[in-house]
Design a protein around this motif. Structure first.
Motif, short mmCIF file in Angstrom:
data_model
loop_
_atom_site.label_atom_id
_atom_site.label_comp_id
_atom_site.label_asym_id
_atom_site.label_seq_id
_atom_site.Cartn_x
_atom_site.Cartn_y
_atom_site.Cartn_z
N GLY A 1 28.32 40.72 35.11
CA GLY A 1 28.31 41.86 35.97
C GLY A 1 28.29 43.35 35.19
N HIS A 2 28.42 43.19 33.92
CA HIS A 2 28.27 44.34 32.92
C HIS A 2 27.47 44.13 31.83
N GLY A 3 27.08 44.94 30.97
CA GLY A 3 26.38 44.85 29.80
C GLY A 3 25.76 46.22 29.21
N THR B 1 36.48 43.25 26.17
CA THR B 1 35.64 43.61 27.37
C THR B 1 35.37 42.68 28.22
N GLU B 2 35.26 43.20 29.63
CA GLU B 2 34.59 42.63 30.53
C GLU B 2 33.26 42.09 30.37
N ALA B 3 32.25 42.94 29.71
CA ALA B 3 30.94 42.58 29.57
C ALA B 3 31.16 41.57 28.40
N LEU C 1 29.35 37.46 38.18
CA LEU C 1 30.51 37.26 37.62
C LEU C 1 31.32 38.62 37.08
N HIS C 2 32.59 38.95 37.38
CA HIS C 2 33.26 39.92 36.68
C HIS C 2 34.76 39.32 36.50
N VAL C 3 35.32 40.34 35.77
CA VAL C 3 36.85 40.27 35.38
C VAL C 3 37.36 41.62 35.90
N ASP C 4 38.57 41.48 36.41
CA ASP C 4 39.33 42.90 37.09
C ASP C 4 40.25 43.37 36.27
N VAL D 1 27.42 35.42 45.81
CA VAL D 1 28.82 35.41 45.63
C VAL D 1 29.24 36.25 44.45
N ARG D 2 30.32 37.07 44.47
CA ARG D 2 30.87 37.65 43.59
C ARG D 2 32.13 37.10 43.19
N VAL D 3 32.62 36.97 41.88
CA VAL D 3 33.74 36.40 41.63
C VAL D 3 34.44 37.33 40.65
ZN ZN Z 1 33.20 44.32 36.76
#
Ligand code: ZN
Length: 386
Positions: A182-184, A200-202, A253-256, A320-322
């Protein structure tokens, strides 16, 4: 564009107020300078929630676009193909939904008047004795209106996804999957801590993406990352990458994170407007991923939800986004920092994709399919059972 939030004033705020008043979400106020006050922030949140946007009460590019799109009702303007700058809006969305209901394949109802929408419109016009000019004006609208909503057909775009899935066969080998961290790059996503302790989420989703990529390659799949660790493309660019790669499935892929440290858990998202159009294959895959991960981890169940987000909307394949837990929650964060947990997540996602292609045949209870079994099945079994 500039972000608008509480305390702002001026013509852009007036425009936002007018749009929300028109929708009946905001109580009209008398003359005077337009202010971004508490009432407006509340109205923006309501609008964002209805549209499946992040409900932060701030008008950024996505909310602004959605507000502008929402002002168009079918019949307000002539709809036609403009390849340079495609028309977008709720009127386009209504037209697409209507065409789909009547059995014309206008593709996924995404509110963007593209080539496929034009072709579907031309077919409709031809079938109903109009000149097939691909333009939706008063005459075409009358015909669409006369026919009413009694006539119901399939939803070809979404049915086509199912058809493709059935034809794809149960083996993972040869499937092309786009894994989207999801990020970078400069965008680290959500983060907690500072200096050497920063998480970090990335970093986390990049790591899970690589673990998943390795396992997919071992299972004979073609796994592509949507971008390298130093880049952060827009959602539209990610969708464009998946479309031009001809991917079978996209996994984002993400983390909230949340202001409350108590918020925790796992959520999965697939394309859907909440008012009818839904990617059924995307929904099925989101459900498999969600259930596999819940069964294999101790994360809280935050549900599976339809969302019209850009990445889900603009991809031509199930996407799908999780959101794998909350970085702001102590327990979720501790789990995510454990490489063993990230392996479990990668395996759970891979098994979920396998389940999708098994179509319920030869299946095992959720959470019990092991990585070794998947590999063994891929190497020993002939490509039968189609
Ligand atoms: Zn995200």
């Amino acid at each position: 564009m500039q972000l608008l939030s509480r305390g702002d004033a001026g013509p852009p705020v007036a425009e936002v107020r007018a749009a929300l008043e028109e929708m009946g979400i905001l109580e009209p106020t008398g003359p005077g300078p337009a202010l971004f006050d508490d009432q407006l922030e509340q109205a923006v949140r309501i609008f964002q929630q209805r549209r499946g946007l992040i409900t932060d009460g701030i008008v950024g590019p996505a909310t602004y676009r959605a507000l502008r799109d929402a002002r168009w009702a079918l019949g307000d303007r002539m709809l036609l193909l403009n390849t340079q700058q495609p028309l977008t809006g709720d009127d386009v969305f209504s037209l697409q939904e209507r065409l789909l209901e009547l059995g014309y394949d206008s593709g996924r109802a995404d509110g963007v008047f593209g080539r496929q929408t034009e072709q579907a419109l031309r077919s409709f016009q031809r079938d109903y004795g109009m000149s097939p000019d691909g333009m939706c004006g008063p005459r075409t609208l009358r015909h669409l209106g006369y026919l009413g909503r009694k006539v119901t057909g399939g939803r070809p775009g979404l049915l086509r996804e199912q058809e493709r899935l059935h034809r794809a066969g149960p083996r993972l080998s040869g499937k092309r999957i786009v894994i989207d961290p999801g990020h970078g790059g400069a965008d680290r996503g959500v983060s907690v801590g500072t200096g050497a302790d920063q998480v970090t989420e990335a970093g986390l989703v990049g790591d899970i993406a690589r673990r998943l990529e390795g396992r997919m390659a071992a299972a004979g799949m073609e796994a592509l990352l949507s971008h390298g660790p130093d880049d952060c493309p827009t959602d539209a660019e990610r969708a464009g990458f998946a479309n031009s790669a001809g991917a079978d499935v996209v996994l984002s892929l993400h983390v909230d994170a949340n202001a409350s440290p108590a918020a925790n858990g796992l959520a999965a998202f697939h394309f859907g407007t909440g008012t009818g159009a839904t990617s059924t294959v995307g929904e099925a895959l989101a459900g498999f991923i969600h259930r596999e991960l819940l069964a294999r981890t101790r994360m809280l169940d935050c549900g599976v939800h339809p969302r019209p987000w850009e990445l889900l909307r603009l991809t031509r394949m199930p996407a799908v986004r999780v959101e794998i837990g909350y970085l702001t929650n102590d327990r979720d964060r501790a789990a995510l920092l454990d490489p063993g947990f990230r392996d479990v997540v990668a395996e759970g996602i891979l098994v979920a994709v396998k389940r999708l292609y098994l179509l319920g045949q030869d299946d095992k209870p959720t959470g019990t399919f092991t990585w070794a079994e998947v590999l063994q099945r891929e190497s020993n079994r002939p490509a039968a059972a189609r």
